[in-house]
Write a protein that holds these residues in place. Sequence first.
Motif, PDB file in Angstrom:
ATOM      1  N   ARG A  37      33.116  45.641 -38.666  1.00  0.00           N
ATOM      2  CA  ARG A  37      33.279  46.998 -38.137  1.00  0.00           C
ATOM      3  C   ARG A  37      31.978  47.584 -37.584  1.00  0.00           C
ATOM      4  O   ARG A  37      31.771  48.806 -37.601  1.00  0.00           O
ATOM      5  N   LYS A  38      31.103  46.729 -37.079  1.00  0.00           N
ATOM      6  CA  LYS A  38      29.859  47.216 -36.492  1.00  0.00           C
ATOM      7  C   LYS A  38      30.075  47.797 -35.098  1.00  0.00           C
ATOM      8  O   LYS A  38      29.243  48.546 -34.596  1.00  0.00           O
ATOM      9  N   PHE A  39      31.177  47.436 -34.467  1.00  0.00           N
ATOM     10  CA  PHE A  39      31.540  47.956 -33.148  1.00  0.00           C
ATOM     11  C   PHE A  39      33.036  47.776 -32.969  1.00  0.00           C
ATOM     12  O   PHE A  39      33.705  47.165 -33.814  1.00  0.00           O
ATOM     13  N   ASP A  40      33.566  48.329 -31.892  1.00  0.00           N
ATOM     14  CA  ASP A  40      35.013  48.338 -31.673  1.00  0.00           C
ATOM     15  C   ASP A  40      35.509  47.174 -30.819  1.00  0.00           C
ATOM     16  O   ASP A  40      36.607  46.661 -31.047  1.00  0.00           O
ATOM     17  N   LEU A  41      34.723  46.771 -29.834  1.00  0.00           N
ATOM     18  CA  LEU A  41      35.138  45.749 -28.876  1.00  0.00           C
ATOM     19  C   LEU A  41      33.987  44.798 -28.588  1.00  0.00           C
ATOM     20  O   LEU A  41      32.836  45.228 -28.463  1.00  0.00           O
ATOM     21  N   ALA A  42      34.297  43.513 -28.469  1.00  0.00           N
ATOM     22  CA  ALA A  42      33.328  42.525 -27.993  1.00  0.00           C
ATOM     23  C   ALA A  42      33.648  42.269 -26.523  1.00  0.00           C
ATOM     24  O   ALA A  42      34.701  41.735 -26.190  1.00  0.00           O
ATOM     25  N   ASN A  43      32.738  42.688 -25.658  1.00  0.00           N
ATOM     26  CA  ASN A  43      32.957  42.591 -24.212  1.00  0.00           C
ATOM     27  C   ASN A  43      31.804  41.790 -23.622  1.00  0.00           C
ATOM     28  O   ASN A  43      30.836  42.340 -23.123  1.00  0.00           O
ATOM     29  N   SER A  44      31.932  40.454 -23.708  1.00  0.00           N
ATOM     30  CA  SER A  44      30.792  39.602 -23.364  1.00  0.00           C
ATOM     31  C   SER A  44      31.253  38.231 -22.886  1.00  0.00           C
ATOM     32  O   SER A  44      30.832  37.203 -23.405  1.00  0.00           O
ATOM     33  N   THR A  45      32.133  38.221 -21.866  1.00  0.00           N
ATOM     34  CA  THR A  45      32.612  36.963 -21.281  1.00  0.00           C
ATOM     35  C   THR A  45      33.173  36.037 -22.361  1.00  0.00           C
ATOM     36  O   THR A  45      32.859  34.850 -22.413  1.00  0.00           O
TER      37      THR A  45
END
Length: 264
Positions: free
Chosen positions: A86-94
């Motif tokens: 839960r460190k961030f909401d989305l992984a947006n990295s190809t």
Amino acid sequence: MNKMIARLLMVAFCSALVPAAAHADEPSEIRFATEAGYPPFEFLDPSGELQGFDIDIGNEICKRLQAKCVWIDQSFDSLIPGLQARKFDLANSTMTATEARARVIDFSEPMYIVPVRLAARKGSGLEPTAESLKGKRVGVQQGTTMETYARQNWANNGVTIVAYPSYTDAFNDLAGGRVDATFQEAQNAIEGFLSKPAGADFELTGSTVDDSPILNEPIAMGIRKGNKKLKKTIDEVLREMKADGTMQTFADKYFQKENIRIAP
């Protein structure tokens, strides 16, 4: 902006392009994680600002949802653990939406598909096959589908697979002769290496690997398992962006036409 701060956090306050009521359960803030060493998908410009195709997509999502975008830069192989923690909401990295990854995280609507190629010294004639690469050293990035494919198909057939934290390190070793080829999305090799002075004696070589499901699954955003509200909202916006041509406009900004295809 201080470069170190830019690597850790970039906040974009964006005005809406569509009415707020158009999307259910809109978040007021979206925390995206990305690995900012993979141009043209995600990278830092000379001033330390986060730029790239995936960054434009994320910022556009925030704009349409009237949400605050928070960007967190961290290594690719830490994206899934970070989501789970839960460190961030989305992984947006190809990130390729593979079956193995889908067992531990959810994925958004598919966004795009990109071809994978070898980069090697000009005239090498190398092909992405175990026979051609036997006795060679091939650089890949840790945690990527390219690493998975290379280890499954080449490592037991006389090919040495060298995994790096980022492709920047792999390209440095290719230029220095410490590896014979690198294996990555084609446009990343062009933007990250071949278009630079260090890459002048190198080229994309061999054919595109198009017979492997793991390398031809679409790119999507990673979402924590069970976060159905966020997934529904993000999927709605991504479908809009594909339908109204916004996604293609962003692609045209960064890619040679043959090096990307927007997912249906």
